[in-house]
Motif scaffolding. Structure first.
Motif, PDB file in Angstrom:
ATOM      1  N   ASN A   1      40.882  44.924  37.356  1.00 16.56           N
ATOM      2  CA  ASN A   1      40.682  43.966  38.444  1.00 16.56           C
ATOM      3  C   ASN A   1      39.540  43.000  38.128  1.00 16.56           C
ATOM      4  O   ASN A   1      39.435  41.944  38.741  1.00 16.56           O
ATOM      5  CB  ASN A   1      40.386  44.703  39.759  1.00 16.56           C
ATOM      6  CG  ASN A   1      41.591  45.457  40.279  1.00 16.56           C
ATOM      7  OD1 ASN A   1      42.581  44.867  40.682  1.00 16.56           O
ATOM      8  ND2 ASN A   1      41.511  46.777  40.245  1.00 16.56           N
ATOM      9  N   MET A   2      38.711  43.381  37.154  1.00 17.24           N
ATOM     10  CA  MET A   2      37.588  42.546  36.734  1.00 17.24           C
ATOM     11  C   MET A   2      37.885  41.777  35.443  1.00 17.24           C
ATOM     12  O   MET A   2      36.997  41.146  34.879  1.00 17.24           O
ATOM     13  CB  MET A   2      36.342  43.413  36.535  1.00 17.24           C
ATOM     14  CG  MET A   2      35.887  44.149  37.787  1.00 17.24           C
ATOM     15  SD  MET A   2      35.386  43.004  39.096  1.00 17.24           S
ATOM     16  CE  MET A   2      33.919  42.312  38.344  1.00 17.24           C
ATOM     17  N   ALA A   3      39.125  41.830  34.963  1.00 17.43           N
ATOM     18  CA  ALA A   3      39.482  41.089  33.749  1.00 17.43           C
ATOM     19  C   ALA A   3      39.325  39.592  33.994  1.00 17.43           C
ATOM     20  O   ALA A   3      39.688  39.085  35.055  1.00 17.43           O
ATOM     21  CB  ALA A   3      40.923  41.409  33.358  1.00 17.43           C
ATOM     22  N   TYR A   4      38.778  38.892  33.011  1.00 19.50           N
ATOM     23  CA  TYR A   4      38.469  37.469  33.205  1.00 19.50           C
ATOM     24  C   TYR A   4      38.847  36.648  31.978  1.00 19.50           C
ATOM     25  O   TYR A   4      39.006  37.181  30.875  1.00 19.50           O
ATOM     26  CB  TYR A   4      36.991  37.276  33.539  1.00 19.50           C
ATOM     27  CG  TYR A   4      36.035  37.750  32.473  1.00 19.50           C
ATOM     28  CD1 TYR A   4      35.543  36.868  31.501  1.00 19.50           C
ATOM     29  CD2 TYR A   4      35.604  39.076  32.427  1.00 19.50           C
ATOM     30  CE1 TYR A   4      34.660  37.297  30.524  1.00 19.50           C
ATOM     31  CE2 TYR A   4      34.721  39.513  31.453  1.00 19.50           C
ATOM     32  CZ  TYR A   4      34.257  38.624  30.513  1.00 19.50           C
ATOM     33  OH  TYR A   4      33.385  39.053  29.539  1.00 19.50           O
ATOM     34  N   ASN A   5      38.977  35.359  32.195  1.00 18.61           N
ATOM     35  CA  ASN A   5      39.329  34.436  31.113  1.00 18.61           C
ATOM     36  C   ASN A   5      38.100  34.043  30.303  1.00 18.61           C
ATOM     37  O   ASN A   5      37.016  33.842  30.866  1.00 18.61           O
ATOM     38  CB  ASN A   5      39.953  33.161  31.680  1.00 18.61           C
ATOM     39  CG  ASN A   5      41.323  33.389  32.282  1.00 18.61           C
ATOM     40  OD1 ASN A   5      42.016  34.322  31.920  1.00 18.61           O
ATOM     41  ND2 ASN A   5      41.719  32.531  33.206  1.00 18.61           N
TER      42      ASN A   5
END
Length: 206
Positions: free
Chosen positions: A169-173
């Motif tokens: 849920n904290m994966a980011y670009n």
């Protein structure tokens, strides 16, 4: 006390305990979702206003970040398998350069019928991030619903632990998802998952 009365009493106690656990679990889940949303709001504000934002030179161009709904199923406790031979890995970047890392450990977990294995790297180049862990991954949403060159996930060392938390849920670009002038390392080949991770940040440019 008759056996029937004892049985009824046991059933009532089990129901009460189950309801309490359910209520407490619901509270924990609500607090978790609220915390994720708070962090997303703070990142949105950073992108819009900070001089360190990738949009700092043209803040009016910022269109807002897009996310999947928070899903606790994607907060995963993975088995941590340390790499014994700490060999150097060179990761290509989106602009044709290379960055050096050291193999740190593998995180293994099951999801949607697949056994998944992600390579966690350690930063070795001199600077403020030396010794920090780095995890880049791609999945079945890449180049469709999420950034084609993969996403990042922050993970933390826990000395002596044989597990590690992977909160997708904290994966980011990476910044290169927003503008071409940034140099971003691409995921290693073993981190291209065969499952769809519908959690975290979506593609910025539609």
């Amino acid at each position: 006390m008759k056996k029937q009365s004892i049985f009824i009493l046991i059933v009532v106690v089990v129901i009460i305990v189950s309801l309490l656990y359910s209520f407490m679990g619901g509270q924990d889940q609500t607090a978790y979702i609220e915390q994720i949303q708070k962090e997303r709001d703070e990142k949105e504000q950073f992108m819009r206003t900070s001089e360190e934002s990738p949009f700092a030179s043209n803040k009016n161009a910022f269109q807002g970040l897009k996310y999947y709904p928070v899903d606790v199923r994607y907060k995963i406790t993975a088995d941590l398998k340390p790499v014994q031979n700490k060999e150097v890995v060179l990761l290509r970047t989106n602009d044709g350069k290379e960055q050096r890392y050291v193999k740190y450990a593998y995180a293994e977990f099951d999801l949607d019928g697949f056994h998944n294995k992600l390579l966690i790297l350690e930063m070795i180049d001199m600077g403020p991030f030396r010794g920090k862990l780095f995890l880049a991954f791609g999945d079945e949403t890449s180049a469709r619903e999420t950034y084609g060159a993969g996403r990042y996930l922050d993970v933390t060392k826990v000395q002596g632990s044989n597990t590690i938390t992977l909160d997708f849920n904290m994966a980011y670009n990476p910044y290169c998802a927003y503008a071409d002038e940034f140099s971003c390392p691409l995921p290693p080949a073993e981190n291209l998952l065969k499952v769809a991770i519908r959690a975290g940040e979506k593609v910025y440019h539609n």
